[in-house]
Design an enzyme around this catalytic site. Sequence first.
Site, PDB file in Angstrom:
ATOM      1  N   GLU A  55       5.300 -62.555  29.849  1.00 50.59           N
ATOM      2  CA  GLU A  55       4.511 -62.548  28.620  1.00 50.59           C
ATOM      3  C   GLU A  55       3.607 -61.328  28.500  1.00 50.59           C
ATOM      4  O   GLU A  55       2.395 -61.456  28.325  1.00 50.59           O
ATOM      5  CB  GLU A  55       3.634 -63.810  28.567  1.00 50.59           C
ATOM      6  CG  GLU A  55       4.386 -65.123  28.694  1.00 50.59           C
ATOM      7  CD  GLU A  55       3.449 -66.330  28.802  1.00 50.59           C
ATOM      8  OE1 GLU A  55       2.268 -66.159  29.157  1.00 50.59           O
ATOM      9  OE2 GLU A  55       3.912 -67.447  28.539  1.00 50.59           O
ATOM     10  N   PRO A  56       4.162 -60.135  28.606  1.00 47.99           N
ATOM     11  CA  PRO A  56       3.302 -58.958  28.502  1.00 47.99           C
ATOM     12  C   PRO A  56       2.830 -58.740  27.072  1.00 47.99           C
ATOM     13  O   PRO A  56       3.596 -58.936  26.123  1.00 47.99           O
ATOM     14  CB  PRO A  56       4.239 -57.815  28.920  1.00 47.99           C
ATOM     15  CG  PRO A  56       5.594 -58.272  28.482  1.00 47.99           C
ATOM     16  CD  PRO A  56       5.597 -59.765  28.691  1.00 47.99           C
ATOM     17  N   GLY A  57       1.577 -58.382  26.908  1.00 46.65           N
ATOM     18  CA  GLY A  57       1.052 -58.049  25.589  1.00 46.65           C
ATOM     19  C   GLY A  57       0.556 -56.615  25.604  1.00 46.65           C
ATOM     20  O   GLY A  57       1.243 -55.685  25.179  1.00 46.65           O
ATOM     21  N   CYS A  94     -24.711 -53.220  11.756  1.00 46.06           N
ATOM     22  CA  CYS A  94     -26.126 -53.423  12.065  1.00 46.06           C
ATOM     23  C   CYS A  94     -26.286 -54.238  13.340  1.00 46.06           C
ATOM     24  O   CYS A  94     -26.740 -55.392  13.311  1.00 46.06           O
ATOM     25  CB  CYS A  94     -26.814 -54.091  10.894  1.00 46.06           C
ATOM     26  SG  CYS A  94     -26.624 -53.098   9.421  1.00 46.06           S
TER      27      CYS A  94
HETATM   28  C1  LIG Z   1      -3.260 -63.228  26.540  1.00 50.06           C
HETATM   29  C2  LIG Z   1      -2.099 -63.855  27.148  1.00 50.06           C
HETATM   30  C3  LIG Z   1      -1.006 -63.077  27.561  1.00 50.06           C
HETATM   31  C4  LIG Z   1      -0.953 -61.584  27.427  1.00 50.06           C
HETATM   32  O1  LIG Z   1      -1.869 -60.917  28.218  1.00 50.06           O
HETATM   33  P1  LIG Z   1      -1.765 -59.330  28.370  1.00 50.06           P
HETATM   34  O2  LIG Z   1      -2.846 -58.973  29.288  1.00 50.06           O
HETATM   35  O3  LIG Z   1      -1.942 -58.745  27.022  1.00 50.06           O
HETATM   36  O4  LIG Z   1      -0.414 -59.022  28.929  1.00 50.06           O
HETATM   37  C5  LIG Z   1       0.080 -63.721  28.109  1.00 50.06           C
HETATM   38  N1  LIG Z   1       0.103 -65.068  28.256  1.00 50.06           N
HETATM   39  C6  LIG Z   1      -0.932 -65.848  27.881  1.00 50.06           C
HETATM   40  C7  LIG Z   1      -0.843 -67.308  28.070  1.00 50.06           C
HETATM   41  C8  LIG Z   1      -2.067 -65.268  27.326  1.00 50.06           C
HETATM   42  O5  LIG Z   1      -3.080 -66.041  26.965  1.00 50.06           O
END
Ligand SMILES: *Cc1c(COP(=O)(O)O)cnc(C)c1O
Length: 417
Positions: free
Chosen positions: A278-280, A347
């Site tokens: 699950e990379p973001g 502000c």
């Molecule tokens: C935020 C999140 C991610 C992604 O995290 P990154 O640091 O952006 O890779 C993956 N899985 C879950 C459950 C998350 O809450």
Amino acid sequence: MKEIYPELGYRNGELFFEEVPLKEVVQRVGTPVYVYSRKALEYWFNEFDLAFSEVPHTTCFAVKSNSNVHVLKVLKELGAGADTVSMGEIFRALTSGINPKKVVFAGVGKREEELHFALERGILMVNVESEGELYALEKVAQKLGRRAPLAVRVNPDVNPKTHPYISTGLKEAKFGVTFEKAFELYRYAKKSRWLEPVGIHFHIGSQITDISVFGEAARKVANFVRELHSEGIEVEYFDAGGGLGINYRPEEKIVPAKRLAEEIIPVVKELGCHLILEPGRRISGNAGVLITQVLYVKKRENKTFYIVDAGMNDIARPSLYGAYHHIVPLQEREGENVVADVVGPICETGDVIAKERELPSLKEGDYIAVLSAGAYGFTMASNYNSRPRPAEVMVEGENFKIVRQRETLSDLIAREF
Ligand SMILES: *Cc1c(COP(=O)(O)O)cnc(C)c1O
């Protein structure tokens, strides 16, 4: 090109994303504006996804890092699934054409309506974070007459050594359940007519660069999976979460995704599970920048403020976590640097994008790019101080298009009548 990040760099003193001078974007779209590069997204997705090609896996992009439908479409074309944390994110993922069978749904506070939505759309699995949620899910499944595929999110109690606000895998965090509790939940789910345990999930935090914690967590969770198996509870999906960090300072070396793969692959190979990731941030972070204009230069004794037209409402990370974002001018500058605070118009004293930063000497009207802004940038933007949110632009080759219009004044009050 004098490259700073893949696809981003200077040509003849001007900052480019792919073949587009960012000045052109500013001239057409104004500031503040988020700009993403299609090729950079592809670069980072492939760098990550190919590292795991040895094992069956699905790379589910964490939609909360960048939820723009056009960004999701680019990733979908490359085979991405989606990691979601709300009904809204599931909606965005499906609207972008992502196959529901590649969508996972996490989050500690899912409402019944959201569980209903997820099940009805046939997503791969709901990552359950508490006992109460498991019962809620069962109830919804029964109402729908459809079994709910689920994973339990376990909290492996490891310390990812990142910012406390983004550490999620310590036992004092609100996320997931302990192994003991997870065992109870799996037993319950296994017996329920409406629940179908298909996976296991963990996510230990974000912006992690000490790769060994991923291996430590994965091995702990794998041991637990073996215990489940010995009780006749088979799970097919091993969801190892996201959290791989990026180099917010371009001069620092980025940890290759291969390193993460080396930690995780042996563990899943032994289990024989299908891996979910699950990379973001890792995929979208360095594929985007925020461009802002210097409105005023304010000098006070030995302090210089660059007051810019993007504030903490547009980019929250610096004020929220004291996060570092590298800043470069759109037009390369020679000569002496200046130590300055880059601040927004909001502000709040905390409205700071960079504190005591060595920067080229800038004049009013100059443009700067806040780098690594493709993740947790626009998605964290708000209308605080009644500021319309910025436009979003996607660059592709020599072209660029607006992928989200800048909000207008009437957008601000549209729901108040
Ligand atoms: C935020 C999140 C991610 C992604 O995290 P990154 O640091 O952006 O890779 C993956 N899985 C879950 C459950 C998350 O809450």
